[in-house]
Design an enzyme around this catalytic site. Structure first.
Site, PDB file in Angstrom:
ATOM      1  N   ASP A   9       0.868  -1.184   0.000  1.00  0.00           N
ATOM      2  CA  ASP A   9       0.000   0.000   0.000  1.00  0.00           C
ATOM      3  C   ASP A   9       0.903   1.232   0.000  1.00  0.00           C
ATOM      4  O   ASP A   9       1.893   1.276   0.734  1.00  0.00           O
ATOM      5  CB  ASP A   9      -0.910   0.001   1.227  1.00  0.00           C
ATOM      6  CG  ASP A   9      -2.094   0.945   1.076  1.00  0.00           C
ATOM      7  OD1 ASP A   9      -1.890   2.124   0.695  1.00  0.00           O
ATOM      8  OD2 ASP A   9      -3.231   0.512   1.340  1.00  0.00           O
ATOM      9  N   ASP A  10       0.565   2.233  -0.821  1.00  0.00           N
ATOM     10  CA  ASP A  10       1.392   3.441  -0.866  1.00  0.00           C
ATOM     11  C   ASP A  10       1.119   4.372   0.314  1.00  0.00           C
ATOM     12  O   ASP A  10       1.875   5.311   0.547  1.00  0.00           O
ATOM     13  CB  ASP A  10       1.151   4.193  -2.191  1.00  0.00           C
ATOM     14  CG  ASP A  10      -0.297   4.611  -2.353  1.00  0.00           C
ATOM     15  OD1 ASP A  10      -1.171   3.736  -2.247  1.00  0.00           O
ATOM     16  OD2 ASP A  10      -0.557   5.802  -2.605  1.00  0.00           O
ATOM     17  N   ASP A  53      -3.050  -3.451  -2.264  1.00  0.00           N
ATOM     18  CA  ASP A  53      -3.981  -2.342  -2.518  1.00  0.00           C
ATOM     19  C   ASP A  53      -4.168  -2.158  -4.025  1.00  0.00           C
ATOM     20  O   ASP A  53      -3.217  -2.286  -4.802  1.00  0.00           O
ATOM     21  CB  ASP A  53      -3.449  -1.053  -1.895  1.00  0.00           C
ATOM     22  CG  ASP A  53      -4.486   0.058  -1.920  1.00  0.00           C
ATOM     23  OD1 ASP A  53      -5.601  -0.180  -1.448  1.00  0.00           O
ATOM     24  OD2 ASP A  53      -4.167   1.146  -2.427  1.00  0.00           O
ATOM     25  N   MET A  55      -5.231   0.656  -5.736  1.00  0.00           N
ATOM     26  CA  MET A  55      -4.847   1.962  -6.280  1.00  0.00           C
ATOM     27  C   MET A  55      -3.493   2.393  -5.718  1.00  0.00           C
ATOM     28  O   MET A  55      -3.363   2.667  -4.528  1.00  0.00           O
ATOM     29  CB  MET A  55      -5.912   3.011  -5.944  1.00  0.00           C
ATOM     30  CG  MET A  55      -7.275   2.711  -6.552  1.00  0.00           C
ATOM     31  SD  MET A  55      -7.209   2.599  -8.365  1.00  0.00           S
ATOM     32  CE  MET A  55      -6.758   4.289  -8.773  1.00  0.00           C
ATOM     33  N   ASP A 329      13.189 -44.818  18.855  1.00  0.00           N
ATOM     34  CA  ASP A 329      13.573 -46.226  18.923  1.00  0.00           C
ATOM     35  C   ASP A 329      12.740 -46.922  19.995  1.00  0.00           C
ATOM     36  O   ASP A 329      12.579 -46.399  21.106  1.00  0.00           O
ATOM     37  CB  ASP A 329      15.057 -46.353  19.249  1.00  0.00           C
ATOM     38  CG  ASP A 329      15.555 -47.771  19.078  1.00  0.00           C
ATOM     39  OD1 ASP A 329      15.942 -48.123  17.945  1.00  0.00           O
ATOM     40  OD2 ASP A 329      15.551 -48.523  20.076  1.00  0.00           O
ATOM     41  N   ILE A 330      12.193 -48.091  19.650  1.00  0.00           N
ATOM     42  CA  ILE A 330      11.416 -48.866  20.624  1.00  0.00           C
ATOM     43  C   ILE A 330      12.376 -49.469  21.642  1.00  0.00           C
ATOM     44  O   ILE A 330      13.340 -50.145  21.280  1.00  0.00           O
ATOM     45  CB  ILE A 330      10.609 -49.971  19.933  1.00  0.00           C
ATOM     46  CG1 ILE A 330       9.636 -49.362  18.909  1.00  0.00           C
ATOM     47  CG2 ILE A 330       9.833 -50.799  20.953  1.00  0.00           C
ATOM     48  CD1 ILE A 330       8.862 -50.396  18.108  1.00  0.00           C
ATOM     49  N   ASN A 337      11.152 -59.548  20.710  1.00  0.00           N
ATOM     50  CA  ASN A 337      11.292 -60.579  19.683  1.00  0.00           C
ATOM     51  C   ASN A 337      11.746 -61.909  20.285  1.00  0.00           C
ATOM     52  O   ASN A 337      11.227 -62.979  19.935  1.00  0.00           O
ATOM     53  CB  ASN A 337      12.291 -60.127  18.615  1.00  0.00           C
ATOM     54  CG  ASN A 337      11.635 -59.314  17.516  1.00  0.00           C
ATOM     55  OD1 ASN A 337      10.433 -59.418  17.288  1.00  0.00           O
ATOM     56  ND2 ASN A 337      12.415 -58.497  16.840  1.00  0.00           N
ATOM     57  N   ASP A 346       6.353 -57.958  15.002  1.00  0.00           N
ATOM     58  CA  ASP A 346       5.790 -57.209  13.873  1.00  0.00           C
ATOM     59  C   ASP A 346       4.504 -56.495  14.277  1.00  0.00           C
ATOM     60  O   ASP A 346       4.245 -55.366  13.847  1.00  0.00           O
ATOM     61  CB  ASP A 346       5.512 -58.146  12.698  1.00  0.00           C
ATOM     62  CG  ASP A 346       6.782 -58.605  12.004  1.00  0.00           C
ATOM     63  OD1 ASP A 346       7.853 -58.033  12.303  1.00  0.00           O
ATOM     64  OD2 ASP A 346       6.708 -59.528  11.165  1.00  0.00           O
ATOM     65  N   GLU A 372      13.644 -51.301  14.400  1.00  0.00           N
ATOM     66  CA  GLU A 372      12.678 -50.722  15.332  1.00  0.00           C
ATOM     67  C   GLU A 372      12.883 -49.217  15.471  1.00  0.00           C
ATOM     68  O   GLU A 372      12.490 -48.610  16.466  1.00  0.00           O
ATOM     69  CB  GLU A 372      12.800 -51.394  16.709  1.00  0.00           C
ATOM     70  CG  GLU A 372      14.087 -51.135  17.445  1.00  0.00           C
ATOM     71  CD  GLU A 372      15.202 -52.130  17.122  1.00  0.00           C
ATOM     72  OE1 GLU A 372      16.123 -52.253  17.947  1.00  0.00           O
ATOM     73  OE2 GLU A 372      15.146 -52.771  16.053  1.00  0.00           O
TER      74      GLU A 372
END
Length: 460
Positions: A9-10, A53, A55, A329-330, A337, A346, A372
């Protein structure tokens, strides 16, 4: 910051008033005093949105908007043209020039901020799709989309079939797409096997006040219609409803008594965006799935994650925003496992992956990068936001054991998380080093007792 907005805007007073309103909503504000300055700033600073703007002494807003949309570097930046004229001609000229919206002075702050939020959400989603598409192309899995543009379907839903038919008739030959008049019940009963409309034009008030808003919310919540554009028709002098409609997910708005030309222009814009977004989603879904998706968890794998992380780093360097990298990380997964077998292991991996993904934003990337081990990258994220997200992930894994089918009991699971922050100080070539910092932080979390979050020294 919620986003970077360029005010053009001017008149300095006008810029200051807008700046105060936007900064109160936590936006970062840039300023330009004329058209030439605006074009230069847009190219260099890459704002998320431009308030322009109409204008100005050196170049009017329509001309500036046209130049911005013709330049590939700035074409995707949303533009709102602000005009002192409250007539349909000014609005239509602005839309033809590529503006996303034309708002008349004096600006209603509620509507302005709602429109800004709506456009920034749409831009963020578009940029995320582009980022993923760009990653796919770098990996060589995406094909150039066909240049053929299919015919779209536009569904009109008004308070009465007569009104909806009048909308359809008003469009005349301005659209070469299929326009249908349907009822609310038909929209809600659509299935994937049917021709789902690309654009819904819905009256705010149907049989009951605000019933159209509730219908839109329903359409947004359903997978069949989630990605359809929705143009809401709002009663005159109902600014609060305009803001509500945008915040509920309206793609665009029209005010009752609109000109047919305006309707056609807005619908054409929504069709173009919908087709583009559909193509990008299809590229990501079909072009990458087999090559970059981990078949066990459904997450991205390392092959996808590393180039995508580099692109997020590149984007952060350009935008000046920070991002978070987490390595998760688990804890004691080998014992799971060894004790229960790999099949149960899994199942644990799948459940942990689901919980991680369900507790992050849609723009965050989640990948399985080892047995994991998981990687999370959160773009446009500050340190405190990363800390809250990481701690939340620890809690959602630790708070509830993994239930095994067939009355086989449950398994307690926890995560250790290492976090590093990236931003302007991290070169794209150094994402490997950033990942290493997160990995070292993970090692510290493990050494300090597991089931916790540790930040790298540079992040903390």
């Amino acid at each position: 910051m919620a986003g970077r907005i360029l005010i053009v805007d001017d008149v300095a007073t006008n810029r200051i008033v807008l700046k105060v309103k936007l900064m109160a909503a936590c936006y970062e504000v840039l300023q330009a005093s004329g058209g030439a300055d605006a074009i230069a700033s847009a190219r260099i600073d890459q704002p998320d949105l431009i308030l322009l703007d109409q204008m100005m002494p050196d170049m009017d807003g329509i001309a500036v908007c046209k130049k911005l949309k013709e330049d590939p570097e700035t074409a995707r930046i949303p533009v709102i043209i602000i005009t002192a004229d409250n007539d349909n001609t000014s609005k239509i000229n602005a839309l033809r020039a590529g503006a996303d919206e034309c708002m008349s002075k004096p600006l209603d702050e509620l509507c302005l901020l709602a429109r800004v939020r709506s456009l920034l959400r749409a831009r963020d989603m578009s940029e995320e799709l582009r980022l993923r598409d760009s990653t796919a192309r770098e990996l060589g899995f995406a094909e150039t989309p066909a240049s053929f543009t299919p015919s779209a379907t536009i569904a009109m839903i008004a308070a009465t079939p007569v009104t909806a038919m009048a909308w359809k008739t008003a469009l005349g030959n301005t659209l070469h797409d299929k326009v249908v008049v349907i009822k609310k019940e038909q929209a809600l009963s659509l299935t994937k096997t049917q021709n789902i409309p690309d654009v819904f034009v819905i009256a705010c008030n149907l049989a009951k006040p605000d019933e159209g808003l509730r219908l839109m919310s329903e359409l947004r919540s359903r997978p069949e219609t989630r990605y359809s554009a929705v143009v809401m028709v709002i009663p005159k002098d109902a600014n609060n409803k305009s803001a509500t409609a945008l915040d509920l997910g309206a793609s665009d708005l029209m005010i009752e008594g609109f000109e047919p030309q305006e309707m056609a222009l807005r619908i054409k814009t929504q069709i173009r965006r919908k087709i583009q977004a559909d193509r990008l989603r299809e590229t990501v879904r079909d072009g990458l799935r087999m090559a970059v998706i981990d078949p066990l968890t459904g997450l991205y794998n390392r092959r996808y994650a590393m180039p995508h992380l580099a692109r997020i780093a590149d984007h952060a360097k350009t935008s000046g925003r920070t991002y978070a990298v987490m390595v998760l990380d688990i804890d004691r997964f080998k014992a799971i496992n060894d004790t229960h077998g790999h099949t149960i292991g899994d199942i644990v991996l799948q459940e942990v992956a689901t919980r991680i993904k369900d507790n992050l934003r849609s723009v965050d990337m989640v990948a399985r990068i080892g047995g994991e081990e998981f990687l999370v990258v959160m773009p446009d994220t500050h340190l405190d936001e990363a800390r809250m997200a990481a701690e939340r992930l620890c809690h959602v894994i630790d708070d509830r054991p993994v239930i095994l089918a067939g009355d086989k009991g449950n398994i307690a699971v926890s995560l250790s998380i290492g976090v590093a922050m990236g931003g302007l100080h991290v070169d794209v070539r150094d994402v490997g080093q950033l990942l290493e910092s997160a990995d070292k932080a993970l090692y510290c979390a493990k050494s300090d007792g597991r089931n916790q979050v540790t930040f790298s020294r540079t992040a903390a």
